[in-house]
Structures are given as structure tokens and as C-alpha cells.
Design an enzyme around this catalytic site. Structure first.
Site, PDB file in Angstrom:
ATOM      1  CG  ASP A   1       4.992  -6.181   9.674  1.00 31.42           C
ATOM      2  OD1 ASP A   1       5.967  -6.423  10.404  1.00 31.42           O
ATOM      3  OD2 ASP A   1       4.369  -7.060   9.040  1.00 31.42           O
TER       4      ASP A   1
ATOM      5  NE  ARG B   1      -2.622  -0.763   3.632  1.00 28.22           N
ATOM      6  CZ  ARG B   1      -3.432  -0.411   4.624  1.00 28.22           C
ATOM      7  NH1 ARG B   1      -4.655   0.042   4.351  1.00 28.22           N
ATOM      8  NH2 ARG B   1      -3.040  -0.462   5.870  1.00 28.22           N
TER       9      ARG B   1
ATOM     10  CB  SER C   1       6.684  -6.529   6.851  1.00 26.74           C
ATOM     11  OG  SER C   1       5.855  -5.403   6.777  1.00 26.74           O
TER      12      SER C   1
HETATM   13  C1  BG6 Z   1      -1.376  -4.881   7.575  1.00 26.49           C
HETATM   14  C2  BG6 Z   1      -0.249  -3.961   7.895  1.00 26.49           C
HETATM   15  O1  BG6 Z   1      -2.566  -4.385   8.034  1.00 26.49           O
HETATM   16  O2  BG6 Z   1      -1.097  -6.130   8.163  1.00 26.49           O
HETATM   17  C3  BG6 Z   1       1.003  -4.539   7.300  1.00 26.49           C
HETATM   18  O3  BG6 Z   1      -0.502  -2.670   7.397  1.00 26.49           O
HETATM   19  C4  BG6 Z   1       1.254  -5.903   7.840  1.00 26.49           C
HETATM   20  O4  BG6 Z   1       2.082  -3.717   7.583  1.00 26.49           O
HETATM   21  C5  BG6 Z   1       0.042  -6.746   7.608  1.00 26.49           C
HETATM   22  O5  BG6 Z   1       2.392  -6.479   7.235  1.00 26.49           O
HETATM   23  C6  BG6 Z   1       0.186  -8.109   8.203  1.00 26.49           C
HETATM   24  O6  BG6 Z   1      -0.858  -8.949   7.827  1.00 26.49           O
HETATM   25  P1  BG6 Z   1      -0.882  -9.822   6.510  1.00 26.49           P
HETATM   26  O7  BG6 Z   1      -1.876 -10.853   6.811  1.00 26.49           O
HETATM   27  O8  BG6 Z   1      -1.273  -8.903   5.416  1.00 26.49           O
HETATM   28  O9  BG6 Z   1       0.502 -10.386   6.345  1.00 26.49           O
HETATM   29  C1  GLC Z   2       8.182 -11.938   8.869  1.00 24.65           C
HETATM   30  C2  GLC Z   2       9.197 -10.841   8.828  1.00 24.65           C
HETATM   31  C3  GLC Z   2       8.946  -9.845   9.922  1.00 24.65           C
HETATM   32  C4  GLC Z   2       7.509  -9.388   9.868  1.00 24.65           C
HETATM   33  C5  GLC Z   2       6.586 -10.549   9.915  1.00 24.65           C
HETATM   34  C6  GLC Z   2       5.133 -10.133   9.826  1.00 24.65           C
HETATM   35  O1  GLC Z   2       8.377 -12.658  10.025  1.00 24.65           O
HETATM   36  O2  GLC Z   2      10.490 -11.374   8.938  1.00 24.65           O
HETATM   37  O3  GLC Z   2       9.783  -8.748   9.790  1.00 24.65           O
HETATM   38  O4  GLC Z   2       7.252  -8.524  10.931  1.00 24.65           O
HETATM   39  O5  GLC Z   2       6.864 -11.424   8.863  1.00 24.65           O
HETATM   40  O6  GLC Z   2       4.829  -9.508   8.662  1.00 24.65           O
END
Ligand code: BG6
Ligand code: GLC
Ligand code: BG6
Ligand code: GLC
Length: 926
Positions: free
Chosen positions: A659, A541, A605
Site C-alpha cells: 500500500d 476495496r 498491505s
Molecule cells: C487506504 C489505502 O486509503 O489507506 C490502503 O487505499 C491503505 O491501501 C490504507 O492500506 C491505510 O490506511 P488504514 O487506516 O485504512 O489502514
Molecule cells: C503493516 C504492513 C505493511 C503495510 C502497513 C500499512 O505494517 O506490514 O506492509 O504497508 O501495515 O498498511
């Protein structure tokens, strides 16, 4: 004139069709369709009453759960002895079922012998009746040369109302038909049989299942016809059973799938529900029966009573002078002198009238031709009413099935047995016609049970045998996933040890504990416009966030979602970052902000070793990313270079943020006690505010810093190997990063479906799932996305819907398969939630101890599709934290706005700090 009239009156009287006076006399027995619909509606209400736990005790129609959960699927096999007690004949049988596959059913061979039951045993002591049954069984074994040394499984068709708590237990609610043996009512009939077999001695018999004749008939017919989900008996007695949704069967726990319910509809009317349809003849039949006031519907319908009804009508008509010139014989006055076989004979197509004359003559009557026509017509009306009533009852059952399944039309087969249906020449045709007239939208097929009920009883027994062994195998397979409290405590302790080692940076630790350079959570003074990127979760995003000082609720957030194609995720680093910048360009166009050089926060992340807020070296890719030339590089640098390459706009990259950290900040903006961030999504990770003094790799002892734990790598040093299963290892081996992120691979969305798939493959290979057939779909990696797991495990879904999800995925499953798949999904996600909870328990206790508290109140900001979409994950995770960290009161706050908002907040703080530093520099240089 008068004379002419009188003559024509007598003439017309003489000419009158003798059936007319019978029609008039039996007006009340001739039910038209409105009345049948009314009766049908009443029966529907009775069914509801019987099914509901509140009204069952008072219900006349008992709706007894049978514990038979599926109709035959061809996989039944084995050799069984069978007993068939309660119809017009008592039989002992041997049934051999050869296994088939799917629609190619196996074969069934049967040998049988009928044993008469002396009349006095029907009304004598129960034990004597059962001794006779078991002695007959022994005789059968002798006669058929069946080994007495071996153990033989036995299926028992027992055609009376029994309350069953399992397939092999059932207490007799009450006798009916011509049985009234003493001392069995309220007793377990299976046990009574076992006791009798013991008394007889010399046989090794295992009574595995007891079924009602309706159920056994449904199963017999279901063996050849998949659509057979109703069993009907119109014999000595009458009754019906059908496959009901388990969620409607209050008396049995569980909501999944279906169960056959034995309606015991013979008792319809026992509470007066049919009083306005009863005639004086029905009342007389009841009064003379051995179970007065009971089985009212049965007494209007079944073979034991039809002949008697005809006799009573004929007797009454004769007494009134409407037949035989008013002559009545002793035989006609005697109960039982007209049988149901007589009724059938009288209605025979060609010989009916002749038969009627013979029967009446046999009763010492001298019938005229008109008398014979009239008596034949009485038979017709009585038997017609019977088939009409059965049609009304069936219509109620079929309507209920149709409504249960939310269908406008229904295709279904009714398996039928019983002497009336089998021997009465007109009965079946009439019944079929009326059912089809009452339910024009249903395609109903009637199938006569060719071989009695024992084939079906043996099939039930075979299924019982198979399910028991299948359940054992499923339990065995899933047991390594079921973690004990002690095991979870161990996980918590190991997480604690792992994070301590990470903080101390002793050697190469599995849990990296990466400093984030975020020193505090937001204080509400943040303001201004910031860009943010959010890369690494399900969605990529771009965001624009505008904070108003002190006015949290007035924050404005615009965002746009972009996809990152797999070939870019796993292509070159340059391609990946060029793609990111292209998306930013599109977003800036979309917002009309190409020329404003905005500060940007980058949620990235993945594990990054940071040296400052705006520098982060990618340690390693995780989850589904594998772009080349990025590991070991500063991702902020890579982003800046890509922006430069594009030469289209400029941005001020102020912060790179994990994240978890972004999520913690997003939530802390609303809730100041939030000092932990948790992601349970594609990946799994947590961050928290650690004391500076404990973070050895950062100088300074004052205050706190948020640490990105990177707990996904927990276990990479082997410390979780004792709880990892062979399926976890298989998922790991075939992943993009074998040997790494072992904890994440047990508890995050990206891997749960894969674990499930590996278990299903194994179960299929071992032959107890998908009929042993491994389909191409099942071989496909990644078919079970988290959203499917969430759907499959939803409590609101009926099994049929689970089946349709599986079907949609290309997995052709039976009802039993769906139950197993759901159990596998549930077990895997339950463990995931518990493991995540154990990790979190370690974190909260660490914070509590850091602060020297006996009790800690704290909030965790959470995000991630697994947490948000899965129906049970969050609950189980919370529960585990509570159990494992009883000294902490942990509140979970779902991040509504994603982590991008948090990244923007960090950027705001970063900008302010930079400003302050500049001011200091300026001051120093001036
Ligand atoms: C989102 C966050 O809502 O959730 C992201 O904005 C995050 O930063 C994500 O990585 C994690 O959830 P998923 O299920 O999309 O990996
Ligand atoms: C993976 C990444 C970590 C992140 C997590 C959730 O474990 O290594 O940095 O926070 O996924 O998205
Ligand atoms: C037989 C079944 O064919 O039909 C019995 O094997 C059942 O289980 C019977 O009870 C019902 O019919 P009737 O006419 O014998 O009561
Ligand atoms: C009686 C019994 C019932 C049986 C039926 C047909 O109604 O109560 O259990 O199914 O007869 O045999």
C-alpha cells in the site's frame, strides 16, 4: 352638592388603605416582570463584558476566575482548619471530611468559634486586622487542644473581591461592606495571612486555598446535591458565583472543563448601568456609605443597606406629612437606627404589626395603626425589591448556564447563605417564586447552606490537595511517553542504521527493505482500463480505473467497499482468498464486466518478498490478519488459484503492490516530486525510491527501485527497548504477533487505543481514575478505535462531549476523569506522531545523501486513517520531520484516491513492459 362631594372625598381619604399611599410613594421601587427581565438582560451583558479579555478592564462586574474547577464528588477527604472572614461573623473552624464514594458522600464534622472583631480594626491597618485573625486562630488551636507540632492545612473564606491567579493567591481588588482596612488593596491576601501567622508564631500552618464566600457556599451545598452549580449570598453583602465553561473564561488559559466564576455582582451598576432604576433613597444610601459610587447593586439588595433604605423612606414620608402626622424624631434621623433585623421583624407573619409599632416607638415616635401598616409596607416594598433584583441576577446566570450547555431546560441547584435569606421570613419564598416565574423552563432548587461556608472551603482545599497529588501521578505515568529531542534524534539514527542493514541484508535484519520491482514513478503515458484490489487497510476495496493518456484529471475510478469479517481474517488462507474472489465477482457483476479479462493490480498491505512484479511471498502477517497457510506462499499464486477454484471468470494478475508503494504512485501521478510513500493508518510503513546500487539483493546498479521498507518491524531486534514503556510491552504481549512490529505498535492506529486502555487500567488500579473502579468495558480489548481517539482529542469538543464519548463507550467518567483520559490520548498520539516523524526524517536524509545534495526538496504521498482523521497527528509529524531533517524541505501530499489507483498505474506499466518483452521475443524468434 359641593359639600356632599367634599365629605365623600374626605371620607374616602379616611377610608384609604394606608398601603396605597406607600405604593404611590414608592412606585419606582416596585419592579414588574418586564423591568426585571430588562435588568436580567443588562446583567447578562455585564457578565459577557467581564468575561471577555478585551472588555474586562472597563467592566463593572468583574467575573473573577476562582480556579475552582469542579464541585464536590465525595472523594474529598482530610482534616482542615478554616477561617471565615467577611460576613457578619468572623469564625475559626476545624473541618474533618471523611471520604465517601459517588453519591454516597462522606461525612463532615465541624467545630467552630466566633471571634468578635473590634470595630476599629475594620477601618485600621490591614496588618492589625490580620494579626487579630491569626491570634484568634492560635487561640482556637489552644482551646480545642489541636497539636501545635503538626502542620495543618488551612482553608480561607475571604468574602471580598480578589483577583486570583491560583487557588492560593489573590490580590484584593477592593473592600466592601463595613471593611476598609488600610494597606491591603492590591496586595496578596494569602501572603498577608501567612505573614500574620508568622508574626504570631508557634503554629505550623499551610494556607492551601482562598475562596470567596459564594464559592464556598456553592461547595458546601454541592456536597449534598450534585446539581449545585451556583452559590448565592444575601447577607451583609450580596454576590453570586456559578460554574462557567472554561473556554469562556478568557482570563484563564485552557478550554477544557469548567471553572467557578465569582461574579462580584454587588458592583453591577457601578458604571451607571442601573441609573434609571435608582431612587433618591439609593443615592442617599450610597452618598452616606464608606465606598461611594461602588457596589451599587449590593446597596439596593443586601442586609447592610435594607434597614437604612427603609429608614430614609420613612423619614422622607414623615417629613412630607405622610406619616406620624409629620412628626420626625432624632432617632429616625440617625443613620443605622433601623436595621435589617428590624425589617425582618416588621414583616413577620403574625407579630409583624406589633413589632413595627415597638420598633417605631423605640425610635421615639408615636405611630397610629395606619402608620404602622404603612411603615410595614415600606419594609415589604424595600425587601421585595431586593429579592426581585436578586431573582433578575440569578435568572441571567441560569440563562447563561442553559445557553452554555445548549439546553432547552435546565435542572440546577442554587446554594444560598446570608442573614437576609436566613432570617427574613418572606424573603426565600418570594425569591424562589420570581425566579421560577422568570424562568419557567428551569427546574431550580434552592438549598440553604446549613453550616456556613467553611465546609465548602475545606472541600476546595481537599480537592486542591488531591488534584496536586493526582497531577503528580499522571505526570509520572506519562513521562516515559514524552520524548526529548535527543531521544528522537536517537530514533532517527537507529532507523537509519536499521534501513542500511536491511539494504545490505546482513543477517536477519528487523527492517526488511523489500524490493518492489517498481523502477519509476508514473510519467502520464499510462492508459487503459485496469482492475485493482486493495486489501489490508481498514477497508477492502475492489476498483476499476480507466486512465487517459496524458490526461491525469480525466482518470475514471469506480470502486466498491467490502468487509472482511474477523473470522475470515483469522481463518484459513483458502477461505480468505475465496472470500476475496467472491467480492471481485460481485464487483464485476456490479460493473457489468464479467467477461472482459482485465489486467489486475493487487494492493496487498503486508510484507512480501518479491521476485518480480507479479510474485510476492508473504513474509508474515501483520496487523489484524492471521489466516493460516499463507505465510511463505506467493499471494499472487493464492489469488490465481482461488480465481480458478471459482471457475466463473478469469483475470490477469499483473502486479502485487504494497500500500505504501500504491500510495506513492497515486500521488506521483499528480505530483512528480513524490518519491516516498507513507502509511499512517491501521499499520505504519513507508517506501521510497532507493538507488539500485544500494540494494544489494537485486542485481544491477543503474537507476532506482522503490523499496518497501516494512519499517513497522523497526525495533524487533530490541533497539527501541529503552523507549518502550511497560504499556507498549503489555500491548505487544497480548497482540496477534508478540515481539513483532514493535515500532508499528507504538505509532499506528491499530495499537494507540490499546496503549491508552492499558494506561487507563493502570491509573484506575492505582486509584486516581474512574474512582478506582475497573469496569468490564475498560477490560475490553480494542474499545478505543482510532476514530474515538481522534474524536476525544478534537479541539472543538467540549469536555462534556468527551465525557459523552466515554459514556458511549461504557466508561462512566467525571469531568476530572475526562481531562485525564484526554491527556493520556494526547500524549500517546503525540509520541506516535513524533516517532513516525523521526523515521521519516531518517528516510529523507538518506535520499538527500544518496543524491549528494545539501538540500533536498521532496514530496511524500501519505494515506491512512490516523493521518487523515486525527486532529493533531499530521501537524506533529510534519513538525518533527522539519526539526530532525533541517536540510530537507518535505512536502506531504495526501492521497485522495487510495492506493488502488497506484496499483492500477503499476499494472499499466507492467502490461506495457510485458508487451515490449513480447515484441522483443517475437522479433528475436522471427
Ligand atoms: C487506504 C489505502 O486509503 O489507506 C490502503 O487505499 C491503505 O491501501 C490504507 O492500506 C491505510 O490506511 P488504514 O487506516 O485504512 O489502514
Ligand atoms: C503493516 C504492513 C505493511 C503495510 C502497513 C500499512 O505494517 O506490514 O506492509 O504497508 O501495515 O498498511
Ligand atoms: C456565612 C458564611 O454563613 O454567611 C460566610 O459562612 C458568609 O462565609 C456569610 O460571608 C454571609 O452572610 P452574612 O449575613 O453573615 O453576611
Ligand atoms: C461583597 C463582597 C463579595 C462577597 C459578598 C457577600 O459583595 O465583595 O466578595 O461575596 O459581599 O459576602
Amino acid at each position: 352638592m359641593l359639600a356632599v362631594h367634599l365629605v365623600s372625598f374626605f371620607f374616602s381619604k379616611l377610608q384609604e388603605d394606608p398601603t396605597k399611599k406607600v405604593d404611590r410613594f414608592l412606585y419606582a421601587m416596585r419592579l414588574h416582570d418586564d423591568q426585571l427581565s430588562d435588568i436580567s438582560a443588562r446583567f447578562q451583558a455585564e457578565m459577557k463584558k467581564g468575561l471577555s479579555v478585551e472588555s474586562n478592564a472597563a467592566a463593572a462586574v468583574k467575573m473573577l476566575p476562582t480556579h475552582v474547577r469542579s464541585t464536590p464528588d465525595g472523594s474529598e477527604k482530610g482534616q482542615f482548619l478554616a477561617l471565615d472572614l467577611g460576613g457578619s461573623k468572623f469564625k475559626v473552624l476545624q473541618v474533618k471530611v471523611r471520604e465517601g464514594m459517588g453519591i454516597r458522600r462522606g461525612g463532615v464534622e465541624m467545630e467552630e468559634k466566633t471571634y468578635p472583631i473590634p470595630k476599629e480594626l475594620l477601618v485600621g491597618r490591614g496588618t492589625e486586622l490580620f494579626d487579630h485573625v491569626s491570634e484568634s486562630l492560635k487561640d482556637f488551636l489552644h482551646e480545642k487542644n489541636i497539636s501545635l507540632d503538626k502542620k495543618h492545612p488551612l482553608a480561607f473564606t475571604f468574602s471580598f473581591a480578589c483577583e486570583q491567579s491560583s487557588l492560593d493567591q489573590g490580590s484584593l481588588l477592593g473592600w466592601s461592606k463595613n471593611y476598609r482596612a488600610r494597606g491591603l488593596q492590591g496586595k496578596d491576601v494569602v501572603q498577608a495571612l501567612r505573614d500574620a501567622i508568622d508574626r504570631t508564631g508557634g503554629m505550623d500552618i499551610e494556607v492551601l486555598a482562598m475562596v470567596n464566600d459564594t464559592v464556598a457556599t456553592m461547595m458546601t451545598c454541592g456536597f449534598d446535591d450534585n446539581y449545585c452549580e451556583v452559590g448565592l449570598i444575601i447577607g451583609t453583602g450580596t454576590n453570586a458565583c456559578y460554574m462557567e465553561e472554561l473556554r469562556h473564561v478568557d482570563l484563564v488559559e485552557g478550554d477544557e472543563g469548567r471553572m467557578c466564576v465569582n461574579t462580584e455582582w454587588g458592583a453591577f451598576g457601578d458604571d451607571g448601568a442601573l441609573d434609571d432604576y435608582l431612587t433618591e433613597f439609593d443615592r442617599d444610601v450610597d452618598a452616606a456609605s464608606n465606598n461611594q459610587g461602588k457596589q451599587i447593586f449590593e446597596k439596593m439588595v443586601s442586609g447592610m443597606y435594607l434597614g437604612e433604605l427603609v429608614r430614609l423612606v420613612v423619614l422622607k414620608m414623615a417629613k412630607l406629612g405622610l406619616l406620624f402626622d409629620g412628626h420626625v424624631s432624632d432617632a429616625l434621623r440617625t443613620k443605622g437606627k433601623i436595621t435589617t433585623a428590624n425589617v425582618a421583624a416588621m414583616e413577620e407573619y403574625k407579630n409583624g404589626l406589633k413589632n413595627t409599632r415597638d420598633i417605631l416607638t423605640g425610635l421615639s415616635l408615636t405611630p397610629s395603626q395606619d402608620d404602622c401598616i404603612a411603615v410595614q409596607h415600606v419594609s415589604t416594598i424595600v425587601s421585595f425589591r431586593s429579592s426581585n433584583l436578586v431573582a433578575a441576577g440569578l435568572a441571567a446566570i441560569l440563562t447563561r448556564i442553559k445557553q452554555n450547555r445548549n439546553l432547552r431546560a435546565l435542572r440546577i441547584t442554587v446554594g444560598v447563605d446570608g442573614a437576609v435569606y436566613k432570617t427574613h421570613p418572606q424573603y426565600p419564598k418570594r425569591l424562589h417564586k420570581v425566579v421560577r416565574r422568570l424562568l419557567p423552563e428551569c427546574h431550580v432548587r434552592f438549598v440553604l447552606s446549613d453550616s456556613g461556608s467553611s465546609k465548602g472551603a475545606a472541600l476546595v482545599t481537599a480537592v486542591a490537595q488531591r488534584l496536586a497529588s493526582q497531577k503528580r501521578k499522571v505526570d509520572e505515568t506519562l513521562s516515559p511517553f514524552r520524548l526529548s529531542h535527543e531521544q528522537l534524534q536517537l530514533v532517527k539514527a537507529r532507523m537509519r542504521a536499521g534501513l542500511e542493514a536491511g539494504l545490505k541484508r546482513k543477517g536477519s535484519t528487523a527492517i526488511k527493505m523489500l524490493p518492489s520491482f517498481v523502477y519509476r514513478t508514473p510519467d502520464g503515458t499510462e492508459h487503459g482500463k485496469y482492475l485493482a484490489l486493495d486489501l489490508g487497510g481498514t477497508n477492502f476495496r475492489a476498483l476499476l480505473v480507466n486512465f487517459k493518456k496524458g490526461l491525469q484529471q480525466n482518470t475514471r475510478l469506480h470502486h466498491k467497499i467490502y468487509t472482511i469479517p474477523l473470522e475470515i481474517m483469522q481463518g484459513t488462507g483458502e477461505e480468505l482468498f475465496d472470500h476475496i474472489v467472491q467480492c471481485i465477482s460481485d464487483f464485476l457483476d456490479y460493473m457489468g464486466m464479467k467477461n472482459a479479462r482485465l489486467p489486475l493490480g493487487f494492493t496487498f498491505s503486508f510484507p512480501c518478498r518479491q521476485t518480480s512484479l507479479d510474485a510476492g511471498i508473504l513474509v508474515t502477517w501483520t496487523k489484524g490478519f492471521k489466516a493460516t497457510d499463507c505465510e511463505g506462499e506467493d499471494v499472487v499464486g493464492l489469488l490465481r488459484e482461488a480465481i480458478k477454484r471459482r471457475e466463473e471468470f478469469d483475470l490477469d494478475v499483473v502486479a502485487v503492490v504494497n500500500d505504501t508503494v500504491g500510495t506513492m504512485m497515486t500521488c506521483a501521478y499528480e505530483e512528480p516530486t513524490c518519491e516516498i510513500g507513507l502509511i499512517a493508518g491501521t499499520g505504519s510503513n513507508a517506501c521510497y525510491m532507493e538507488e539500485m546500487r544500494n540494494i544489494e539483493m537485486i542485481e544491477g546498479d543503474e537507476g532506482r527501485m522503490c523499496v518497501n521498507m516494512e519499517w513497522g518491524a523497526f525495533g524487533d531486534n530490541g533497539c527501541l527497548d529503552d523507549i518502550r514503556t511497560e504499556y507498549d510491552r503489555a500491548v505487544d504481549d497480548f497482540s496477534l504477533n508478540p515481539g513483532k512490529q514493535r515500532y508499528e505498535k507504538m505509532c499506528s492506529g491499530m495499537y494507540l487505543g490499546e496503549i491508552v486502555r492499558n494506561i487507563l487500567i493502570d491509573m484506575t488500579k492505582r486509584g486516581f481514575l474512574f474512582r478506582g473502579q475497573i469496569s468490564e468495558t475498560l477490560k475490553t480489548r480494542g474499545i478505543f478505535e482510532t476514530k474515538f481517539l481522534s474524536q476525544i482529542e478534537s479541539d472543538r469538543l467540549a469536555l462534556l462531549q468527551v465525557r459523552s464519548i466515554l459514556q458511549h463507550l461504557g466508561l462512566d467518567s467525571t469531568c476530572d476523569d475526562s481531562i485525564i483520559v484526554k491527556e493520556v490520548c494526547g500524549t500517546v498520539s503525540h509520541r506516535a506522531a513524533q516517532l513516525c516523524g523521526a523515521g521519516m526524517a531518517a528516510v529523507v536524509d538518506k535520499i538527500r545523501e544518496n543524491r549528494g545534495l545539501d538540500h533536498l526538496n521532496i514530496t511524500v504521498g501519505v494515506d491512512g486513517t490516523l493521518y487523515k482523521l486525527h486532529p493533531h497527528f499530521s501537524r506533529i509529524m510534519h513538525q518533527t520531520v522539519n526539526e530532525l531533517a533541517p536540510q530537507c524541505n518535505v512536502n506531504f501530499l495526501l492521497s485522495e484516491d487510495g492506493s488502488g489507483k497506484g496499483a492500477a498505474l503499476i499494472t499499466a506499466v507492467g502490461c506495457r513492459l510485458r508487451q515490449e518483452l513480447n515484441n522483443v521475443d517475437n522479433l528475436l524468434s522471427s
